[in-house]
Write a protein that holds these residues in place. Structure first.
Motif, PDB file in Angstrom:
ATOM      1  N   MET A 142       0.877  -1.181   0.008  1.00  0.00           N
ATOM      2  CA  MET A 142       0.028  -0.014   0.030  1.00  0.00           C
ATOM      3  C   MET A 142       0.763   1.441   0.043  1.00  0.00           C
ATOM      4  SD  MET A 142      -3.149  -0.040   2.548  1.00  0.00           S
ATOM      5  CE  MET A 142      -4.732  -0.631   1.986  1.00  0.00           C
ATOM      6  N   LYS A 143       0.406   2.482  -0.621  1.00  0.00           N
ATOM      7  CA  LYS A 143       1.139   3.673  -0.592  1.00  0.00           C
ATOM      8  C   LYS A 143       0.755   4.272   0.793  1.00  0.00           C
ATOM      9  CE  LYS A 143       0.888   4.839  -5.488  1.00  0.00           C
ATOM     10  NZ  LYS A 143       0.418   5.586  -6.363  1.00  0.00           N
ATOM     11  N   ASP A 144       1.835   5.147   1.010  1.00  0.00           N
ATOM     12  CA  ASP A 144       1.551   5.914   2.106  1.00  0.00           C
ATOM     13  C   ASP A 144       0.697   6.927   2.047  1.00  0.00           C
ATOM     14  OD1 ASP A 144       3.906   4.370   3.153  1.00  0.00           O
ATOM     15  OD2 ASP A 144       5.360   5.943   2.225  1.00  0.00           O
ATOM     16  N   GLU A 145      -0.129   7.379   3.181  1.00  0.00           N
ATOM     17  CA  GLU A 145      -1.113   8.235   3.192  1.00  0.00           C
ATOM     18  C   GLU A 145      -0.578   9.570   2.657  1.00  0.00           C
ATOM     19  OE1 GLU A 145      -3.936   8.428   6.492  1.00  0.00           O
ATOM     20  OE2 GLU A 145      -3.659   6.380   6.645  1.00  0.00           O
ATOM     21  N   PHE A 146      -1.454  10.584   2.010  1.00  0.00           N
ATOM     22  CA  PHE A 146      -1.018  11.666   1.623  1.00  0.00           C
ATOM     23  C   PHE A 146      -0.812  12.719   2.849  1.00  0.00           C
ATOM     24  CE2 PHE A 146      -2.337  16.137   0.536  1.00  0.00           C
ATOM     25  CZ  PHE A 146      -1.200  16.240  -0.400  1.00  0.00           C
ATOM     26  N   THR A 147       0.366  13.243   2.910  1.00  0.00           N
ATOM     27  CA  THR A 147       0.461  14.286   4.141  1.00  0.00           C
ATOM     28  C   THR A 147       0.842  15.573   3.396  1.00  0.00           C
ATOM     29  OG1 THR A 147       2.780  13.744   4.401  1.00  0.00           O
ATOM     30  CG2 THR A 147       1.099  12.776   5.866  1.00  0.00           C
ATOM     31  N   PRO A 148       0.285  16.685   3.585  1.00  0.00           N
ATOM     32  CA  PRO A 148       0.263  18.115   2.896  1.00  0.00           C
ATOM     33  C   PRO A 148       1.641  18.646   3.475  1.00  0.00           C
ATOM     34  CG  PRO A 148      -1.426  18.184   4.331  1.00  0.00           C
ATOM     35  CD  PRO A 148      -1.047  16.671   4.518  1.00  0.00           C
ATOM     36  N   TYR A 149       2.316  19.336   2.571  1.00  0.00           N
ATOM     37  CA  TYR A 149       3.717  19.944   2.899  1.00  0.00           C
ATOM     38  C   TYR A 149       3.333  21.143   3.736  1.00  0.00           C
ATOM     39  CZ  TYR A 149       7.884  22.673   2.323  1.00  0.00           C
ATOM     40  OH  TYR A 149       8.956  23.764   2.600  1.00  0.00           O
ATOM     41  N   THR A 150       3.998  21.477   4.782  1.00  0.00           N
ATOM     42  CA  THR A 150       3.993  22.549   5.665  1.00  0.00           C
ATOM     43  C   THR A 150       5.403  22.976   6.017  1.00  0.00           C
ATOM     44  OG1 THR A 150       3.734  21.176   7.733  1.00  0.00           O
ATOM     45  CG2 THR A 150       1.842  22.145   6.561  1.00  0.00           C
ATOM     46  N   PRO A 151       5.912  23.960   5.602  1.00  0.00           N
ATOM     47  CA  PRO A 151       7.143  24.511   5.905  1.00  0.00           C
ATOM     48  C   PRO A 151       7.383  24.880   7.348  1.00  0.00           C
ATOM     49  CG  PRO A 151       6.024  26.365   5.039  1.00  0.00           C
ATOM     50  CD  PRO A 151       5.016  25.078   4.808  1.00  0.00           C
ATOM     51  N   ASN A 152       8.586  24.750   7.756  1.00  0.00           N
ATOM     52  CA  ASN A 152       9.026  25.122   9.214  1.00  0.00           C
ATOM     53  C   ASN A 152       8.602  26.603   9.710  1.00  0.00           C
ATOM     54  OD1 ASN A 152      10.330  22.526   9.264  1.00  0.00           O
ATOM     55  ND2 ASN A 152      12.436  23.145   8.805  1.00  0.00           N
ATOM     56  N   PRO A 153       8.042  26.728  10.801  1.00  0.00           N
ATOM     57  CA  PRO A 153       7.756  27.869  11.143  1.00  0.00           C
ATOM     58  C   PRO A 153       8.922  28.930  11.180  1.00  0.00           C
ATOM     59  CG  PRO A 153       7.145  26.375  12.933  1.00  0.00           C
ATOM     60  CD  PRO A 153       8.028  25.654  11.896  1.00  0.00           C
ATOM     61  N   GLU A 154      10.103  28.569  11.193  1.00  0.00           N
ATOM     62  CA  GLU A 154      11.069  29.536  11.176  1.00  0.00           C
ATOM     63  C   GLU A 154      11.284  29.989   9.604  1.00  0.00           C
ATOM     64  OE1 GLU A 154      11.926  26.280  12.169  1.00  0.00           O
ATOM     65  OE2 GLU A 154      11.973  26.996  14.373  1.00  0.00           O
ATOM     66  N   LYS A 155      11.065  29.277   8.733  1.00  0.00           N
ATOM     67  CA  LYS A 155      11.116  29.394   7.179  1.00  0.00           C
ATOM     68  C   LYS A 155       9.928  30.695   6.948  1.00  0.00           C
ATOM     69  CE  LYS A 155      12.483  29.148   2.930  1.00  0.00           C
ATOM     70  NZ  LYS A 155      13.739  29.665   2.452  1.00  0.00           N
ATOM     71  N   ILE A 156       8.698  30.338   7.540  1.00  0.00           N
ATOM     72  CA  ILE A 156       7.604  31.089   7.148  1.00  0.00           C
ATOM     73  C   ILE A 156       7.851  32.371   7.747  1.00  0.00           C
ATOM     74  CG2 ILE A 156       5.047  31.392   8.051  1.00  0.00           C
ATOM     75  CD1 ILE A 156       4.759  28.403   8.027  1.00  0.00           C
ATOM     76  N   ILE A 157       8.306  32.781   9.151  1.00  0.00           N
ATOM     77  CA  ILE A 157       8.699  33.929   9.640  1.00  0.00           C
ATOM     78  C   ILE A 157       9.768  34.548   8.914  1.00  0.00           C
ATOM     79  CG2 ILE A 157       9.943  35.008  11.582  1.00  0.00           C
ATOM     80  CD1 ILE A 157       8.583  32.717  13.577  1.00  0.00           C
ATOM     81  N   GLU A 158      10.682  33.738   8.410  1.00  0.00           N
ATOM     82  CA  GLU A 158      11.903  34.390   7.241  1.00  0.00           C
ATOM     83  C   GLU A 158      11.043  35.067   5.827  1.00  0.00           C
ATOM     84  OE1 GLU A 158      15.265  32.825   4.767  1.00  0.00           O
ATOM     85  OE2 GLU A 158      14.923  31.811   6.401  1.00  0.00           O
ATOM     86  N   LEU A 159      10.255  34.305   5.338  1.00  0.00           N
ATOM     87  CA  LEU A 159       9.399  34.775   4.259  1.00  0.00           C
ATOM     88  C   LEU A 159       8.592  35.934   4.485  1.00  0.00           C
ATOM     89  CD1 LEU A 159       8.711  31.273   2.519  1.00  0.00           C
ATOM     90  CD2 LEU A 159      10.345  32.810   1.949  1.00  0.00           C
ATOM     91  N   PHE A 160       7.878  36.014   5.826  1.00  0.00           N
ATOM     92  CA  PHE A 160       7.131  37.142   6.071  1.00  0.00           C
ATOM     93  C   PHE A 160       7.940  38.428   6.239  1.00  0.00           C
ATOM     94  CE2 PHE A 160       3.386  34.413   6.744  1.00  0.00           C
ATOM     95  CZ  PHE A 160       2.438  35.047   5.968  1.00  0.00           C
ATOM     96  N   GLU A 161       9.054  38.384   6.745  1.00  0.00           N
ATOM     97  CA  GLU A 161      10.053  39.525   7.128  1.00  0.00           C
ATOM     98  C   GLU A 161      10.720  39.890   5.649  1.00  0.00           C
ATOM     99  OE1 GLU A 161      12.982  37.782   9.930  1.00  0.00           O
ATOM    100  OE2 GLU A 161      11.691  38.131  11.640  1.00  0.00           O
ATOM    101  N   LYS A 162      10.976  38.888   4.964  1.00  0.00           N
ATOM    102  CA  LYS A 162      11.288  39.382   3.521  1.00  0.00           C
ATOM    103  C   LYS A 162      10.119  40.243   2.803  1.00  0.00           C
ATOM    104  CE  LYS A 162      14.767  36.031   2.224  1.00  0.00           C
ATOM    105  NZ  LYS A 162      15.206  35.075   1.124  1.00  0.00           N
ATOM    106  N   LEU A 163       9.100  39.682   2.790  1.00  0.00           N
ATOM    107  CA  LEU A 163       7.881  40.711   2.237  1.00  0.00           C
ATOM    108  C   LEU A 163       7.641  41.882   3.050  1.00  0.00           C
ATOM    109  CD1 LEU A 163       5.344  37.614   1.733  1.00  0.00           C
ATOM    110  CD2 LEU A 163       6.434  39.072   0.079  1.00  0.00           C
ATOM    111  N   GLU A 164       7.907  41.992   4.152  1.00  0.00           N
ATOM    112  CA  GLU A 164       7.713  43.213   4.751  1.00  0.00           C
ATOM    113  C   GLU A 164       8.564  44.400   4.646  1.00  0.00           C
ATOM    114  OE1 GLU A 164       7.593  42.510   9.115  1.00  0.00           O
ATOM    115  OE2 GLU A 164       5.628  42.124   9.231  1.00  0.00           O
ATOM    116  N   LYS A 165      10.025  43.912   4.321  1.00  0.00           N
ATOM    117  CA  LYS A 165      11.088  44.748   3.785  1.00  0.00           C
ATOM    118  C   LYS A 165      10.891  45.081   2.213  1.00  0.00           C
ATOM    119  CE  LYS A 165      14.562  42.835   6.767  1.00  0.00           C
ATOM    120  NZ  LYS A 165      15.732  41.799   6.927  1.00  0.00           N
ATOM    121  N   GLY A 166      10.030  44.361   1.529  1.00  0.00           N
ATOM    122  CA  GLY A 166       9.834  44.544   0.100  1.00  0.00           C
ATOM    123  C   GLY A 166      10.777  43.954  -0.682  1.00  0.00           C
ATOM    124  N   GLU A 167      11.235  42.853  -0.295  1.00  0.00           N
ATOM    125  CA  GLU A 167      12.110  41.984  -1.222  1.00  0.00           C
ATOM    126  C   GLU A 167      11.209  40.902  -1.859  1.00  0.00           C
ATOM    127  OE1 GLU A 167      15.450  40.082   1.355  1.00  0.00           O
ATOM    128  OE2 GLU A 167      15.716  41.757   2.381  1.00  0.00           O
TER     129      GLU A 167
END
Length: 128
Positions: free
Chosen positions: A1-26
């Motif tokens: 049997m195949k493994d059950e599907f699990t949606p991808y969720t990035p690490n919270p640190e990566k999410i914070i880093e991306l939001f900080e880049k967006l705030e800076k306008g990068e």
């Protein structure tokens, strides 16, 4: 049997880093690869059944005329004679100012007649 599907969720640190880049306008980097064009849809395979030429001749004898002479059933619209008048609802309705005034006068007279009739008729009193 195949493994059950699990949606991808990035690490919270990566999410914070991306939001900080967006705030800076990068701008954020997008890691995406173009899958390219899909291959063309294969054409349907038409099976050609071979029939006897004598059968085809019998089929052709059923018609008294050629299919090309039939014309395809295209109906061309008839042109209207410029001097002829349209009939029914296609005709443009027009009126003159004199007709409008005479209609107003007639309606006023009808209203006056109704008013005078309603004044002349005695009303029944409920006192008995």
């Amino acid at each position: 049997m195949k493994d059950e599907f699990t949606p991808y969720t990035p690490n919270p640190e990566k999410i914070i880093e991306l939001f900080e880049k967006l705030e800076k306008g990068e701008t954020l980097e997008l890691k995406w690869k173009n899958p390219g064009r899909r291959p063309p849809t294969p054409e349907a395979v038409v099976s050609t059944e071979e029939t006897d030429p004598s059968e085809q001749e019998v089929e052709n004898k059923d018609f008294d005329f050629d299919a090309e002479d039939f014309g395809g059933g295209v109906v061309t619209p008839q042109r209207r004679n410029p001097n002829s008048e349209l009939k029914g609802s296609a005709r443009k309705l027009t009126t003159s100012f004199g007709n409008v005034l005479s209609n107003m006068k007639r309606h006023r007279q009808l209203e006056e007649m109704d008013m005078s009739e309603s004044d002349d008729t005695p009303t029944k009193s409920s006192s008995s």
